[in-house]
Design a protein around this motif. Structure first.
Motif, short mmCIF file in Angstrom:
data_model
loop_
_atom_site.label_atom_id
_atom_site.label_comp_id
_atom_site.label_asym_id
_atom_site.label_seq_id
_atom_site.Cartn_x
_atom_site.Cartn_y
_atom_site.Cartn_z
N PHE A 467 -3.88 3.20 -7.32
CA PHE A 467 -2.55 3.31 -7.90
C PHE A 467 -2.41 2.27 -9.03
O PHE A 467 -3.17 1.29 -9.07
CB PHE A 467 -1.46 3.09 -6.85
CG PHE A 467 -1.58 4.02 -5.67
CD1 PHE A 467 -0.91 5.23 -5.66
CD2 PHE A 467 -2.36 3.68 -4.57
CE1 PHE A 467 -1.01 6.09 -4.57
CE2 PHE A 467 -2.47 4.54 -3.48
CZ PHE A 467 -1.80 5.75 -3.48
N TYR A 468 -1.42 2.48 -9.90
CA TYR A 468 -1.19 1.52 -10.97
C TYR A 468 0.29 1.40 -11.27
O TYR A 468 1.07 2.34 -11.05
CB TYR A 468 -1.96 1.90 -12.24
CG TYR A 468 -1.51 3.20 -12.86
CD1 TYR A 468 -0.43 3.25 -13.76
CD2 TYR A 468 -2.16 4.39 -12.56
CE1 TYR A 468 -0.03 4.43 -14.34
CE2 TYR A 468 -1.75 5.59 -13.12
CZ TYR A 468 -0.70 5.60 -14.02
OH TYR A 468 -0.28 6.78 -14.59
N VAL A 469 0.68 0.21 -11.76
CA VAL A 469 2.03 -0.05 -12.26
C VAL A 469 1.86 -0.60 -13.68
O VAL A 469 1.35 -1.72 -13.86
CB VAL A 469 2.80 -1.04 -11.37
CG1 VAL A 469 4.16 -1.33 -11.98
CG2 VAL A 469 2.94 -0.50 -9.96
N ARG A 470 2.28 0.19 -14.67
CA ARG A 470 2.04 -0.16 -16.08
C ARG A 470 3.37 -0.45 -16.76
O ARG A 470 4.37 0.25 -16.53
CB ARG A 470 1.32 0.99 -16.77
CG ARG A 470 1.00 0.73 -18.24
CD ARG A 470 0.25 1.90 -18.86
NE ARG A 470 -1.08 2.06 -18.27
CZ ARG A 470 -1.47 3.15 -17.63
NH1 ARG A 470 -0.65 4.17 -17.46
NH2 ARG A 470 -2.69 3.23 -17.13
N ASP A 471 3.38 -1.49 -17.60
CA ASP A 471 4.59 -1.83 -18.33
C ASP A 471 4.24 -2.17 -19.77
O ASP A 471 3.08 -2.37 -20.11
CB ASP A 471 5.31 -3.02 -17.67
CG ASP A 471 4.47 -4.30 -17.71
OD1 ASP A 471 4.31 -4.87 -18.80
OD2 ASP A 471 3.98 -4.71 -16.64
N ASN A 472 5.26 -2.20 -20.63
CA ASN A 472 5.08 -2.58 -22.04
C ASN A 472 5.73 -3.92 -22.31
O ASN A 472 6.36 -4.13 -23.35
CB ASN A 472 5.65 -1.51 -22.96
CG ASN A 472 7.15 -1.35 -22.79
OD1 ASN A 472 7.71 -1.75 -21.77
ND2 ASN A 472 7.82 -0.78 -23.79
N GLY A 473 5.55 -4.84 -21.36
CA GLY A 473 6.23 -6.12 -21.45
C GLY A 473 5.52 -7.15 -22.30
O GLY A 473 4.79 -6.82 -23.26
N LEU A 474 5.70 -8.42 -21.93
CA LEU A 474 5.18 -9.53 -22.74
C LEU A 474 3.67 -9.65 -22.66
O LEU A 474 3.04 -10.21 -23.56
CB LEU A 474 5.82 -10.85 -22.26
CG LEU A 474 7.34 -10.94 -22.42
CD1 LEU A 474 7.86 -12.19 -21.75
CD2 LEU A 474 7.73 -10.90 -23.89
N GLY A 475 3.06 -9.16 -21.57
CA GLY A 475 1.61 -9.29 -21.43
C GLY A 475 1.22 -10.65 -20.89
O GLY A 475 2.05 -11.55 -20.70
N ILE A 476 -0.06 -10.79 -20.62
CA ILE A 476 -0.59 -12.01 -19.99
C ILE A 476 -1.67 -12.59 -20.89
O ILE A 476 -2.61 -11.89 -21.27
CB ILE A 476 -1.18 -11.70 -18.60
CG1 ILE A 476 -0.11 -11.01 -17.73
CG2 ILE A 476 -1.69 -12.95 -17.93
CD1 ILE A 476 -0.68 -10.42 -16.45
N PRO A 477 -1.60 -13.87 -21.24
CA PRO A 477 -2.68 -14.49 -22.01
C PRO A 477 -4.00 -14.45 -21.23
O PRO A 477 -4.01 -14.52 -20.00
CB PRO A 477 -2.19 -15.93 -22.23
CG PRO A 477 -0.71 -15.87 -22.01
CD PRO A 477 -0.48 -14.79 -21.00
N ALA A 478 -5.10 -14.34 -21.96
CA ALA A 478 -6.41 -14.25 -21.32
C ALA A 478 -6.70 -15.49 -20.48
O ALA A 478 -7.32 -15.39 -19.41
CB ALA A 478 -7.50 -14.05 -22.37
N ALA A 479 -6.28 -16.67 -20.92
CA ALA A 479 -6.57 -17.90 -20.19
C ALA A 479 -5.84 -17.95 -18.85
O ALA A 479 -6.26 -18.67 -17.94
CB ALA A 479 -6.18 -19.12 -21.04
N TYR A 480 -4.75 -17.19 -18.72
CA TYR A 480 -3.95 -17.24 -17.50
C TYR A 480 -4.37 -16.18 -16.48
O TYR A 480 -3.93 -16.21 -15.34
CB TYR A 480 -2.48 -17.05 -17.86
CG TYR A 480 -1.52 -17.51 -16.79
CD1 TYR A 480 -1.18 -18.86 -16.68
CD2 TYR A 480 -0.96 -16.62 -15.89
CE1 TYR A 480 -0.31 -19.30 -15.69
CE2 TYR A 480 -0.08 -17.04 -14.90
CZ TYR A 480 0.24 -18.39 -14.80
OH TYR A 480 1.10 -18.82 -13.82
N MET A 481 -5.25 -15.23 -16.89
CA MET A 481 -5.62 -14.11 -16.01
C MET A 481 -6.22 -14.56 -14.68
O MET A 481 -5.87 -14.00 -13.63
CB MET A 481 -6.60 -13.19 -16.74
CG MET A 481 -6.01 -12.49 -17.95
SD MET A 481 -4.85 -11.19 -17.53
CE MET A 481 -5.98 -9.92 -17.03
N PRO A 482 -7.13 -15.54 -14.63
CA PRO A 482 -7.70 -15.93 -13.32
C PRO A 482 -6.67 -16.49 -12.34
O PRO A 482 -6.95 -16.57 -11.15
CB PRO A 482 -8.75 -16.98 -13.70
CG PRO A 482 -9.06 -16.75 -15.13
CD PRO A 482 -7.79 -16.28 -15.73
#
Length: 541
Positions: A467-482
């Motif tokens: 399943f997925y939950v997709r949004d068009n929001g602010l997004g996540i910086p690559a450095a913060y993904m982990p």
């Protein structure tokens, strides 16, 4: 000698013999073809010679008739003379390799040419009205002299051509017989040569293959191998490889015994570590639960005393107002009560509230690991609908559009799965971009069968759903993904408030269901959270 070389020799030796035999066959075939051609030429010569007499006699009859009736038209038949000349020329070409016959053809041509010249002179005399008695006297005999010469030479020519034709026909029969004998000899000889060479090769290879097969069976049965084969061909190389494999297998067996003992020791050690880890995890959860409960009482006391202090400060302020103190003293006491004391009490209440929120978060994390799930088939579509209904106020405040696609069912606890999607949708709402209309989509990827050992004609049913939950929001910086699924990690704190445990609870819940969760995002474009849940019963963890 390599098998490739032996095979080349097996092919080359019989091939050389076959080439020699084919040379004999081709030679006899060429001789037969020449004899057949000579016989065909003889038949053509006889035909041309036999066809020469009648046109010549007809032309002689026309000349005699023209002289008798005095009409040059009977003599001037140019086409007939051309036809005779062509026949003689063709006949001369056919007998060019027979000097005697060629001489006869030339004699006949000279006689016909003289007769043709005589006939032309007679025709010219008839046209000019001159006397043709001389020419008539030449035609007085039964046959003109030139025609007699041609007939005599033609008879001799045909007799000789007949003799040559019989000779050539006999030669054709002889050459054909030789050709048949040569062909039979070539076939039989080729078969014998191939048989002998194949027998020699097969006996040598069969003996070596027998030894190789025996060693392979011994290797399969774990028995000692016989002596290695001599030579440097592929069979000897295979036999050497079998001996090397046997030696390596013995070494591998010894290493396997050692490795098995090590694995048993490591398995026992790992079991102990897992048990210690399980006990430690349980102790940590119990510790968090106990500490959270124990901290609640001091916080309640702090909150109560802060309220008491606030009431006391208000009483002191009323007392100061009623006491009629000097203006400077009243101003100083008022500044202390309304400034420092009020600010300190406000900071104290904020800290208590924050501490209470952290304790509640710890309790939720602790309970998430200890709750007993009610495993059943869950309609994910209904669960998501309930979560969206519960968030309608927040959705309207954000002016967002939430789209729910067709969602397949999954296996798990309904309340836990609802909490997962509620946290993900709430998280998406909190971090929508205020500068553009918010859009959130909840859906499922197409099911893919898991790769297993079943036959292609019997595909394995999918055991998980994504399943997925997709949004068009602010997004996540690559450095913060982990750090996304760690507890108390908050991104865009100035945009949304929260305690930072929503995604940690999502991860904990999904993993207890035997699934996994991850996120894909581009800063400024939005994020997509993926959740994998089981599609069949799983054991509760």
């Amino acid at each position: 000698m390599k098998l490739f070389t032996k095979g080349l020799l097996l092919i080359a030796l019989p091939s050389l013999v076959e080439l020699a035999l084919l040379g004999v066959v081709f030679d006899t075939q060429e001789q037969t073809a020449q004899a057949v051609q000579s016989a065909a030429d003889s038949k053509q010569i006889l035909y041309q010679a036999a066809a020469l007499g009648d046109p010549l006699l007809r032309q002689a009859a026309r000349v005699r008739t023209g002289l008798i009736v005095g009409d040059a038209a009977f003599i001037d038949r140019h086409a007939a003379w051309v036809d005779l000349s062509d026949r003689l020329m063709h006949l001369d070409q056919l007998v060019a390799d027979t000097p005697q016959q060629a001489a006869r053809v030339r004699t006949m041509r000279d006689a016909i040419d003289r007769y043709h010249a005589q006939a032309l002179d007679a025709a010219q005399a008839l046209r000019e009205g001159r006397s043709v008695k001389t020419y008539v006297s030449l035609e007085a005999n039964a046959m003109p002299a030139q025609i007699e010469i041609v007939r005599h030479e033609l008879d001799a020519f045909i007799e000789e051509a007949t003799r040559l034709d019989a000779q050539r026909s006999a030669s054709v029969m002889q050459t054909r017989a030789r050709q048949q004998y040569a062909l039979i000899f070539a076939v039989v000889g080729s078969m014998l040569v191939w048989a002998v060479t194949a027998l020699v090769f097969a006996r040598n290879i069969a003996r070596r293959l027998e030894v190789l097969t025996d060693n392979a069976e011994r290797l399969g049965n774990g028995q000692p191998l016989s002596a290695p084969l001599a030579g440097n061909d592929e069979i000897a190389a295979l036999d050497a490889a079998l001996h090397q494999t046997s030696a390596r297998l013995r070494i591998a067996e010894q290493e396997q015994v050692t490795l098995q003992k090590r694995l048993q020791a490591r398995a026992a050690e790992l079991a102990g570590v897992n048990e210690a880890l399980r006990q430690e995890t349980q102790d940590n959860e119990m510790f968090i639960y106990s500490v959270s409960h124990d901290l609640r009482s001091p916080l309640v006391n702090l909150q109560g005393f802060s309220k008491e202090l606030q009431v006391s400060c208000e009483d002191v302020r009323a007392t100061i107002d009623a006491a009629g103190l000097p203006e400077a003293e009243e101003r100083r006491l008022t500044r202390v009560l309304d400034g420092d004391m009020r600010e300190s009490l406000q900071f104290l209440r904020s800290s208590v509230t924050r501490s209470a929120a952290i304790i509640d978060a710890l309790l939720r994390i602790s309970r998430a690991g200890r709750l007993e799930y009610q495993w059943q088939r869950v309609s994910v579509g209904r669960v998501v609908a309930r979560a969206v209904d519960a968030l309608q106020t927040q959705i309207r405040e954000r002016l967002a559009i939430v789209t729910v696609r067709d969602l397949p069912s999954a296996w798990g606890d309904p309340a836990a799965i609802e909490q997962v999607f509620s946290n993900l949708i709430s998280n998406a709402l909190n971090f929508l971009d205020p500068s553009r209309p918010g859009r959130i989509e909840v859906g499922a990827l197409a099911a893919e069968p898991e790769d297993d050992a079943q036959a292609p004609t019997q595909p394995q049913a999918p055991t998980t759903r994504t399943f997925y939950v997709r949004d068009n929001g602010l997004g996540i910086p690559a450095a913060y993904m982990p750090k996304m699924f760690r507890a108390f990690q908050r991104l865009h704190g100035d945009v949304s408030k929260g305690d930072g445990i929503g995604l940690a609870l999502v991860r904990r819940t999904v993993e207890r269901h035997g699934g996994r969760v991850w996120v894909e995002s581009a800063e400024g474009a939005g994020s997509t959270f993926f959740v994998v849940l089981p599609d069949q019963p799983v054991r509760s963890t």
